[in-house]
Design a protein around this motif. Structure first.
Motif: not given
Length: 205
Positions: A35, A38, A151, A154-155, A158-160, A190-191
């Motif tokens: 988490d 990336v 933040k 990260q968002a 999460d959505k690529t 990407k994560n």
């Protein structure tokens, strides 16, 4: 002899126990990092379409390099390489008209950076002569700061989601004259996958 066998078995059990504890700790560290890590990749298909649309596919070879992983506040610059493959075409980058976006697709100035330093290079145009390669580090006007808020990055991961860099190029071709074009380069966030996190966790420091 029985005592020797028992001692050997006990030693093997101890070794296996320590091994499984170490493996468990490595797995735990890898999963805990997911988490917070990336990675980025250049949208190669989109870049090739842009080069083709601007009739640059036979003139330029454009590359960007990224590390295998980044913490959410770690990406400060883009590392770019542009090779002029031609024999008689001159390519100029007008840095005052180059922009980088955030993940909301809002743009801000793209700034050339002196490699290894938190300061801007002169923003005068860069000329790429035939057969030469230009290498630059690019940031925004907040040089030394992360390109994105953690933040929001990260968002986006999460959505690529993607952000982009827009370069204004001026092309001078023999017997054709000059022309300008906007070259837009997209980058996907990407994560980090758990497999990749595990591989990196197992690598020696």
């Amino acid at each position: 002899m029985f005592m020797d066998l028992a001692t050997e078995v006990a030693r093997n059990v101890l070794v296996l126990t320590v091994y499984f504890i170490v493996v468990a700790l490595v797995f735990n560290r890898a999963f805990q990092s997911l988490d917070k890590l990336v990675n980025f990749e250049t949208d190669a298909a989109y870049l090739n379409k842009q080069l083709s649309a601007n009739k640059l596919q036979d003139i330029l070879n454009v590359k960007f390099s990224f590390a295998e992983k980044y913490e959410l506040d770690e990406l400060h610059r883009l590392c770019m390489s542009i090779e002029n493959k031609s024999k008689d075409v001159f390519v100029e980058i007008d840095w005052k008209q180059c922009f980088i976006s955030d993940f909301d697709k809002r743009i801000r100035r793209a700034i050339r950076v002196i490699p290894g330093k938190n300061e801007a290079a002169a923003q005068s145009p860069s000329m790429i002569l035939p057969g030469q390669t230009l290498k630059e580090e690019i940031s925004d006007e907040k040089i030394g700061s992360p390109l994105f808020e953690p933040k929001k990055l990260q968002a986006a991961a999460d959505k690529t989601d993607y952000f982009y860099l827009r370069l204004l190029l001026k092309i001078s071709e023999a017997n054709v004259g000059g022309r300008s074009c906007n070259l837009r380069c997209q980058f996907i966030a990407k994560n980090l996958s758990w497999q990749k996190a595990l591989v990196l966790a197992l690598q020696p420091k």
